[in-house]
Design a protein around this motif. Structure first.
Motif, PDB file in Angstrom:
ATOM      1  N   ARG A  57       2.628   7.297  -6.740  1.00 62.63           N
ATOM      2  CA  ARG A  57       1.556   8.234  -7.039  1.00 62.63           C
ATOM      3  C   ARG A  57       1.815   9.598  -6.408  1.00 62.63           C
ATOM      4  O   ARG A  57       1.514  10.643  -7.003  1.00 62.63           O
ATOM      5  CB  ARG A  57       0.218   7.647  -6.580  1.00 62.63           C
ATOM      6  N   CYS A  58       2.364   9.584  -5.196  1.00 66.64           N
ATOM      7  CA  CYS A  58       2.733  10.860  -4.570  1.00 66.64           C
ATOM      8  C   CYS A  58       3.815  11.569  -5.385  1.00 66.64           C
ATOM      9  O   CYS A  58       3.780  12.792  -5.573  1.00 66.64           O
ATOM     10  CB  CYS A  58       3.218  10.627  -3.144  1.00 66.64           C
ATOM     11  N   GLN A  67       0.819  -1.217   0.000  1.00 65.50           N
ATOM     12  CA  GLN A  67       0.000   0.000   0.000  1.00 65.50           C
ATOM     13  C   GLN A  67       0.853   1.268   0.000  1.00 65.50           C
ATOM     14  O   GLN A  67       0.607   2.194  -0.766  1.00 65.50           O
ATOM     15  CB  GLN A  67      -0.942  -0.035   1.208  1.00 65.50           C
ATOM     16  N   ALA A 125       5.340   8.022   2.785  1.00 66.01           N
ATOM     17  CA  ALA A 125       5.059   6.695   2.225  1.00 66.01           C
ATOM     18  C   ALA A 125       6.335   5.857   2.163  1.00 66.01           C
ATOM     19  O   ALA A 125       6.330   4.660   2.490  1.00 66.01           O
ATOM     20  CB  ALA A 125       4.440   6.831   0.831  1.00 66.01           C
ATOM     21  N   TYR A 178       2.046   1.326  -4.136  1.00 65.81           N
ATOM     22  CA  TYR A 178       0.879   2.089  -4.594  1.00 65.81           C
ATOM     23  C   TYR A 178       1.029   3.589  -4.328  1.00 65.81           C
ATOM     24  O   TYR A 178       1.025   4.396  -5.261  1.00 65.81           O
ATOM     25  CB  TYR A 178      -0.386   1.547  -3.913  1.00 65.81           C
ATOM     26  N   ASN A 179       1.151   3.984  -3.073  1.00 61.72           N
ATOM     27  CA  ASN A 179       1.113   5.416  -2.746  1.00 61.72           C
ATOM     28  C   ASN A 179       2.406   6.165  -3.068  1.00 61.72           C
ATOM     29  O   ASN A 179       2.361   7.339  -3.454  1.00 61.72           O
ATOM     30  CB  ASN A 179       0.765   5.609  -1.266  1.00 61.72           C
TER      31      ASN A 179
END
Length: 293
Positions: free
Chosen positions: A177-178, A169, A190, A173-174
Motif C-alpha cells: 500500500r505504501c 501487517q 515497512a 498489508y502496509n
C-alpha cells in the motif's frame, strides 16, 4: 591472501597447546574449577570472522570463567600472572555469574515467562554461541545447556505470534500500500520491519536464537529449516518486490502448518497469529500484547 584461520579455531589451539598446560601445572587449586572457551560478543564467537575482520579486534581470544566461590580479583590476577608471557592473544577472566548476568540480567537461569521475554533474542544467541574447550566445575556448561534448550513452549509461541502478526501487517498489508501511494519512506520502513520479523520467525521455527542483525542473514543460511528464505530476503534487500514478500510468507506459513501451529486456510498471516495465540496454554501469557514482544 593466505588462508585465514578463524578466531574460534585459533583460540581452541591456543588453549590446548599453551594455556591449559600452564594453568594445570601452576594453578592446580584453580584449574579444576575453571571453564575455558570463546563465547559471547564478536564474529569470532559465531564463527563468522574472515579476512575482512582482520582490520579490527582480531586478536586470538580465550576466556576463562570461575564460579562465584572460586572467583576473586586475586584469582584473576594469578591467572594473568601465570599466562602473562603468552603473547599470541588476549586472555580474560571473569565469574560465571557475571558473564551470564551481562546477557540475561539474571543471576539464575530464567524461571518464568516474563523473565524469558525480558531477555533480547540476540543476547541469548551470544550467551550460547562459540565453544567451551574445558569445564572443570561444570557450572558454566549447566547454565549454557539450559539456555540452549531454548524457550519454553509457550514463550516460543508468544514470540512467534508477534513475529507472524508483524510479517502480515508490515509486509503483506502496509508495504504494497505504501508503494502504491508512492510513500517510499513508509515502504522502506515497512520492508525493514517485515524482514526483521521474518528472520526472527524463521529462527524461532528452527528452535534457534536470532543473532545480532549484522550476522542474522548469514546465520539464517545455515539453518536446517527455511534457509531458502535467504534468497528472497536477498532480493528484497535490494529491490522493490511484493512477490518476494509473499514468497517468504508462504514458506513460513507452510512450516507453521507443518509444525501444527495453525490450521487456517488463508494466505494472509495476521489471522494465523491468532491461531498461534490460541495454542498458548498459559492464560495470562496468552493475553499479553504481542506488539510488545
Amino acid at each position: 591472501m593466505s588462508e585465514y584461520l578463524q578466531g574460534l579455531d585459533r583460540a581452541r589451539l591456543w588453549w590446548m597447546l599453551s594455556i591449559e598446560p600452564i594453568v594445570k601445572q601452576e594453578l592446580p587449586d584453580l584449574y579444576p574449577y575453571m571453564t575455558a572457551g570463546l563465547v559471547g560478543d564478536g564474529s569470532d564467537c559465531f564463527g563468522f570472522d574472515d579476512e575482512i575482520s582482520m582490520d579490527h579486534d582480531n586478536d586470538t581470544r580465550v576466556k576463562i570463567w570461575l564460579p562465584v566461590g572460586a572467583y576473586s580479583d586475586i584469582a584473576a590476577g594469578r591467572i594473568q600472572a601465570a599466562t602473562s608471557h603468552l603473547s599470541e592473544g588476549r586472555i580474560t577472566t571473569e565469574s560465571v555469574t557475571d558473564f551470564y548476568r551481562r546477557y540475561t540480567g539474571l543471576e539464575w537461569t530464567p524461571r518464568s515467562s516474563s523473565e524469558w521475554l525480558a531477555i533480547p533474542e540476540t543476547n541469548l544467541a551470544a550467551a550460547t554461541n562459540g565453544d567451551v574447550f574445558y569445564d572443570g566445575g561444570g557450572r558454566f556448561t549447566s547454565i549454557r545447556n539450559t539456555l540452549k534448550d531454548f524457550y519454553p513452549k509457550d514463550v516460543r509461541l508468544k514470540l512467534l505470534e508477534g513475529r507472524i502478526l508483524t510479517m502480515g501487517q508490515a509486509g503483506q498489508y502496509n508495504y504494497p500500500r505504501c508503494l502504491e501511494r508512492g510513500e517510499t519512506i513508509g515502504a522502506a520502513l515497512a520492508k525493514a520491519r517485515f524482514m526483521e520479523a521474518a528472520i526472527s520467525a524463521v529462527f524461532l521455527l528452527n528452535y534457534r536464537y536470532t543473532p545480532f542483525y549484522k550476522w542474522a542473514g548469514r546465520a539464517l543460511k545455515d539453518l536446517p529449516l527455511l534457509s531458502q528464505v535467504a534468497d528472497d530476503l536477498e532480493i528484497l534487500s535490494t529491490e522493490t518486490s511484493v512477490y518476494a514478500v509473499e514468497s517468504i510468507c508462504q514458506a513460513v506459513l507452510t512450516e507453521l502448518r507443518s509444525q501444527e501451529l495453525t490450521d487456517l486456510s488463508t494466505d494472509f498471516l495476521v489471522p494465523h497469529s491468532a491461531a498461534i495465540r490460541e495454542r498458548i496454554s498459559d492464560s495470562e501469557l496468552r493475553e499479553v500484547n504481542p506488539w510488545k514482544q
